[in-house]
Design an enzyme around this catalytic site. Sequence first.
Site, PDB file in Angstrom:
ATOM      1  N   LYS A 285      -1.549  -3.566   4.570  1.00 27.44           N
ATOM      2  CA  LYS A 285      -2.486  -4.669   4.293  1.00 27.44           C
ATOM      3  C   LYS A 285      -1.999  -5.526   3.124  1.00 27.44           C
ATOM      4  O   LYS A 285      -1.916  -6.745   3.223  1.00 27.44           O
ATOM      5  CB  LYS A 285      -3.896  -4.120   3.955  1.00 27.44           C
ATOM      6  CG  LYS A 285      -4.502  -3.260   5.051  1.00 27.44           C
ATOM      7  CD  LYS A 285      -5.897  -2.770   4.682  1.00 27.44           C
ATOM      8  CE  LYS A 285      -5.945  -1.789   3.519  1.00 27.44           C
ATOM      9  NZ  LYS A 285      -5.289  -0.495   3.765  1.00 27.44           N
TER      10      LYS A 285
ATOM     11  N   ARG B 245     -15.419  -1.518   4.187  1.00 24.87           N
ATOM     12  CA  ARG B 245     -14.850  -0.213   4.498  1.00 24.87           C
ATOM     13  C   ARG B 245     -15.928   0.781   4.946  1.00 24.87           C
ATOM     14  O   ARG B 245     -15.622   1.940   5.204  1.00 24.87           O
ATOM     15  CB  ARG B 245     -14.150   0.318   3.257  1.00 24.87           C
ATOM     16  CG  ARG B 245     -12.873   1.054   3.589  1.00 24.87           C
ATOM     17  CD  ARG B 245     -12.336   1.630   2.326  1.00 24.87           C
ATOM     18  NE  ARG B 245     -11.615   0.644   1.577  1.00 24.87           N
ATOM     19  CZ  ARG B 245     -10.326   0.754   1.273  1.00 24.87           C
ATOM     20  NH1 ARG B 245      -9.641   1.779   1.652  1.00 24.87           N
ATOM     21  NH2 ARG B 245      -9.737  -0.162   0.555  1.00 24.87           N
TER      22      ARG B 245
ATOM     23  N   ARG C 100       5.923   4.572  -1.887  1.00 25.49           N
ATOM     24  CA  ARG C 100       5.538   3.246  -2.388  1.00 25.49           C
ATOM     25  C   ARG C 100       5.818   3.147  -3.888  1.00 25.49           C
ATOM     26  O   ARG C 100       5.484   4.038  -4.670  1.00 25.49           O
ATOM     27  CB  ARG C 100       4.051   3.003  -2.138  1.00 25.49           C
ATOM     28  CG  ARG C 100       3.531   1.768  -2.884  1.00 25.49           C
ATOM     29  CD  ARG C 100       2.230   1.260  -2.341  1.00 25.49           C
ATOM     30  NE  ARG C 100       1.171   2.221  -2.366  1.00 25.49           N
ATOM     31  CZ  ARG C 100      -0.017   2.014  -1.771  1.00 25.49           C
ATOM     32  NH1 ARG C 100      -0.255   0.895  -1.130  1.00 25.49           N
ATOM     33  NH2 ARG C 100      -0.944   2.941  -1.829  1.00 25.49           N
TER      34      ARG C 100
ATOM     35  N   ARG D  35       1.291   4.718  -7.544  1.00 27.70           N
ATOM     36  CA  ARG D  35      -0.152   4.769  -7.704  1.00 27.70           C
ATOM     37  C   ARG D  35      -0.623   6.203  -7.826  1.00 27.70           C
ATOM     38  O   ARG D  35      -0.145   7.076  -7.113  1.00 27.70           O
ATOM     39  CB  ARG D  35      -0.835   4.085  -6.505  1.00 27.70           C
ATOM     40  CG  ARG D  35      -1.241   2.663  -6.832  1.00 27.70           C
ATOM     41  CD  ARG D  35      -1.693   1.897  -5.634  1.00 27.70           C
ATOM     42  NE  ARG D  35      -2.781   2.508  -4.870  1.00 27.70           N
ATOM     43  CZ  ARG D  35      -3.320   1.924  -3.810  1.00 27.70           C
ATOM     44  NH1 ARG D  35      -2.883   0.732  -3.407  1.00 27.70           N
ATOM     45  NH2 ARG D  35      -4.276   2.509  -3.140  1.00 27.70           N
TER      46      ARG D  35
ATOM     47  N   ARG E 241      -8.013  10.299   1.515  1.00 28.72           N
ATOM     48  CA  ARG E 241      -8.193   8.867   1.786  1.00 28.72           C
ATOM     49  C   ARG E 241      -8.115   8.592   3.284  1.00 28.72           C
ATOM     50  O   ARG E 241      -8.906   7.822   3.826  1.00 28.72           O
ATOM     51  CB  ARG E 241      -7.105   8.050   1.073  1.00 28.72           C
ATOM     52  CG  ARG E 241      -7.362   7.866  -0.414  1.00 28.72           C
ATOM     53  CD  ARG E 241      -6.119   7.415  -1.139  1.00 28.72           C
ATOM     54  NE  ARG E 241      -5.622   6.126  -0.717  1.00 28.72           N
ATOM     55  CZ  ARG E 241      -4.372   5.699  -0.908  1.00 28.72           C
ATOM     56  NH1 ARG E 241      -3.500   6.480  -1.531  1.00 28.72           N
ATOM     57  NH2 ARG E 241      -3.994   4.511  -0.504  1.00 28.72           N
TER      58      ARG E 241
HETATM   59  P1  AP5 Z   1       0.872  -1.445   1.510  1.00 22.71           P
HETATM   60  O1  AP5 Z   1       1.061  -2.834   1.997  1.00 22.71           O
HETATM   61  O2  AP5 Z   1       0.759  -1.224   0.064  1.00 22.71           O
HETATM   62  O3  AP5 Z   1      -0.342  -0.757   2.314  1.00 22.71           O
HETATM   63  P2  AP5 Z   1      -1.900  -0.979   2.224  1.00 22.71           P
HETATM   64  O4  AP5 Z   1      -2.422  -1.036   3.625  1.00 22.71           O
HETATM   65  O5  AP5 Z   1      -2.239  -2.101   1.320  1.00 22.71           O
HETATM   66  O6  AP5 Z   1      -2.321   0.435   1.629  1.00 22.71           O
HETATM   67  P3  AP5 Z   1      -3.277   0.811   0.431  1.00 22.71           P
HETATM   68  O7  AP5 Z   1      -2.876   2.174  -0.016  1.00 22.71           O
HETATM   69  O8  AP5 Z   1      -3.348  -0.255  -0.594  1.00 22.71           O
HETATM   70  O9  AP5 Z   1      -4.640   0.905   1.198  1.00 22.71           O
HETATM   71  P4  AP5 Z   1      -5.912   1.615   0.760  1.00 22.71           P
HETATM   72  O10 AP5 Z   1      -6.882   1.011   1.689  1.00 22.71           O
HETATM   73  O11 AP5 Z   1      -5.869   3.080   0.740  1.00 22.71           O
HETATM   74  O12 AP5 Z   1      -6.035   1.239  -0.797  1.00 22.71           O
HETATM   75  P5  AP5 Z   1      -6.893   0.184  -1.596  1.00 22.71           P
HETATM   76  O13 AP5 Z   1      -6.108  -0.254  -2.743  1.00 22.71           O
HETATM   77  O14 AP5 Z   1      -7.486  -0.809  -0.690  1.00 22.71           O
HETATM   78  O15 AP5 Z   1       2.084  -0.558   2.113  1.00 22.71           O
HETATM   79  C1  AP5 Z   1       2.209   0.818   1.807  1.00 22.71           C
HETATM   80  C2  AP5 Z   1       3.691   1.196   1.666  1.00 22.71           C
HETATM   81  O16 AP5 Z   1       4.331   1.068   2.949  1.00 22.71           O
HETATM   82  C3  AP5 Z   1       4.485   0.273   0.725  1.00 22.71           C
HETATM   83  O17 AP5 Z   1       5.447   1.034   0.047  1.00 22.71           O
HETATM   84  C4  AP5 Z   1       5.158  -0.741   1.660  1.00 22.71           C
HETATM   85  O18 AP5 Z   1       6.379  -1.249   1.139  1.00 22.71           O
HETATM   86  C5  AP5 Z   1       5.385   0.093   2.913  1.00 22.71           C
HETATM   87  N1  AP5 Z   1       5.267  -0.680   4.157  1.00 22.71           N
HETATM   88  C6  AP5 Z   1       4.387  -1.694   4.418  1.00 22.71           C
HETATM   89  N2  AP5 Z   1       4.557  -2.143   5.681  1.00 22.71           N
HETATM   90  C7  AP5 Z   1       5.559  -1.396   6.226  1.00 22.71           C
HETATM   91  C8  AP5 Z   1       6.207  -1.400   7.510  1.00 22.71           C
HETATM   92  N3  AP5 Z   1       5.816  -2.249   8.484  1.00 22.71           N
HETATM   93  N4  AP5 Z   1       7.202  -0.497   7.719  1.00 22.71           N
HETATM   94  C9  AP5 Z   1       7.583   0.383   6.734  1.00 22.71           C
HETATM   95  N5  AP5 Z   1       7.010   0.417   5.502  1.00 22.71           N
HETATM   96  C10 AP5 Z   1       6.014  -0.465   5.254  1.00 22.71           C
HETATM   97  O19 AP5 Z   1      -8.086   1.132  -2.117  1.00 22.71           O
HETATM   98  C11 AP5 Z   1      -7.839   2.175  -3.027  1.00 22.71           C
HETATM   99  C12 AP5 Z   1      -9.122   2.923  -3.331  1.00 22.71           C
HETATM  100  O20 AP5 Z   1     -10.066   2.017  -3.945  1.00 22.71           O
HETATM  101  C13 AP5 Z   1      -9.865   3.491  -2.118  1.00 22.71           C
HETATM  102  O21 AP5 Z   1      -9.371   4.769  -1.751  1.00 22.71           O
HETATM  103  C14 AP5 Z   1     -11.295   3.543  -2.647  1.00 22.71           C
HETATM  104  O22 AP5 Z   1     -11.480   4.665  -3.490  1.00 22.71           O
HETATM  105  C15 AP5 Z   1     -11.387   2.290  -3.497  1.00 22.71           C
HETATM  106  N6  AP5 Z   1     -11.850   1.144  -2.699  1.00 22.71           N
HETATM  107  C16 AP5 Z   1     -11.147   0.019  -2.369  1.00 22.71           C
HETATM  108  N7  AP5 Z   1     -11.872  -0.789  -1.590  1.00 22.71           N
HETATM  109  C17 AP5 Z   1     -13.065  -0.175  -1.414  1.00 22.71           C
HETATM  110  C18 AP5 Z   1     -14.236  -0.498  -0.666  1.00 22.71           C
HETATM  111  N8  AP5 Z   1     -14.323  -1.618   0.075  1.00 22.71           N
HETATM  112  N9  AP5 Z   1     -15.285   0.379  -0.722  1.00 22.71           N
HETATM  113  C19 AP5 Z   1     -15.229   1.499  -1.454  1.00 22.71           C
HETATM  114  N10 AP5 Z   1     -14.144   1.889  -2.153  1.00 22.71           N
HETATM  115  C20 AP5 Z   1     -13.070   1.059  -2.129  1.00 22.71           C
HETATM  116 MG    MG Z   2      -3.258  -2.287  -0.529  1.00 23.26          MG
END
Ligand code: AP5
Ligand code: MG
Length: 212
Positions: free
Chosen positions: A13, A89, A128, A156, A167
Site C-alpha cells: 500500500k 480497517r 522492509r 519497524r 497483524r
Molecule cells: P509496503 O508498501 O510498506 O506495504 P504496506 O501494505 O504499506 O504494509 P504496512 O506494513 O504498512 O501495512 P499495515 O497495514 O500493516 O501497516 P500500517 O502502517 O497501515 O511494503 C512492504 C515491504 O514489501 C517493503 O519492504 C516493500 O519494499 C516491499 N514490497 C512492496 N511491494 C512489493 C512487491 N510488489 N514485490 C516485492 N516486494 C514488495 O498500520 C500499522 C499499525 O497501525 C496497525 O497494525 C494498527 O495497529 C495501526 N493502525 C493503522 N491504521 C489503523 C486503522 N485504520 N485502525 C486501527 N489501527 C490502525
Molecule cells: Mg504502509
Amino acid sequence: MNLLIMGLPGAGKGTQAAKIVEEFGVAHISTGDMFRAAMANQTEMGVLAKSYIDKGELVPDEVTNGIVKERLAQADIKEKGFLLDGYPRTIEQAHALDEILTDLDLVLDGVINIDVDPNSLLERLSGRIIHKKTGETFHKVFNPPADYNEEDYYQREDDKPETVKRRLDVNIAQGAPIIEHYRSQNLVYDIRGNQEIGDVFKDIEKVLMNLK
Ligand code: AP5
Ligand code: MG
C-alpha cells in the site's frame, strides 16, 4: 480523485501510494504513518497508539476516526483529492467514513484492492527497511536502495515475526466485510499484488487514468 488503497500488511500500500501521489498529486493519508509520527513525538495519542501497535492490534475506532476526520477537513483535500492508506480497517470505520465524507461533501471515486498471497508477506515485512532521513520504504532483497548503508535505515518495531503474525490474523478477520461494502457500490478495482513493484503500479495507473 478521492481514493482508498487496501491490502494486507505488506501488500504494498505505502509503496504504491508514493507512486500514485507522485503521478496524480493526491494527498496521502496513512493512519499508520500518522500514528508512528505521534509515537515518535510521544504525544498522548502516540502513547495510546503504541500500546496497541506493538501488539499488532488495531487502535480503537474512536481515535482513528477522529484523526481521519480532522485530516479530511483540511483545505487542501478539496483541491488535491485524497488517497487513504490503511483506513478503513473495520466495518465500523467504513461506516464512519461514509458519514465523514457526507458531512464534508466529498465523494469516493474508487478503492484499489491489492490482492496478495498471504504467504509472501512475512518475507516482505521482515526485509522492509525505511530510510531515516526521507522515510522512503525499501526492501533488502526485492527493492534494495542503490547505496545501502545499514546505519541510514531502520526497521519497524511491528515487523517482528510474532507481531506480524498477529497483524495478519487481525487484518484477515476484519477485511472481507469492508471490501464487500465497497464492492456493492461497484467501487473496487482488484490489482494483482504478487508482481514486481513497477508492474503493480502499471495496473493501478490504468485504473486511475480511466477514473480521472
Ligand atoms: P509496503 O508498501 O510498506 O506495504 P504496506 O501494505 O504499506 O504494509 P504496512 O506494513 O504498512 O501495512 P499495515 O497495514 O500493516 O501497516 P500500517 O502502517 O497501515 O511494503 C512492504 C515491504 O514489501 C517493503 O519492504 C516493500 O519494499 C516491499 N514490497 C512492496 N511491494 C512489493 C512487491 N510488489 N514485490 C516485492 N516486494 C514488495 O498500520 C500499522 C499499525 O497501525 C496497525 O497494525 C494498527 O495497529 C495501526 N493502525 C493503522 N491504521 C489503523 C486503522 N485504520 N485502525 C486501527 N489501527 C490502525
Ligand atoms: Mg504502509
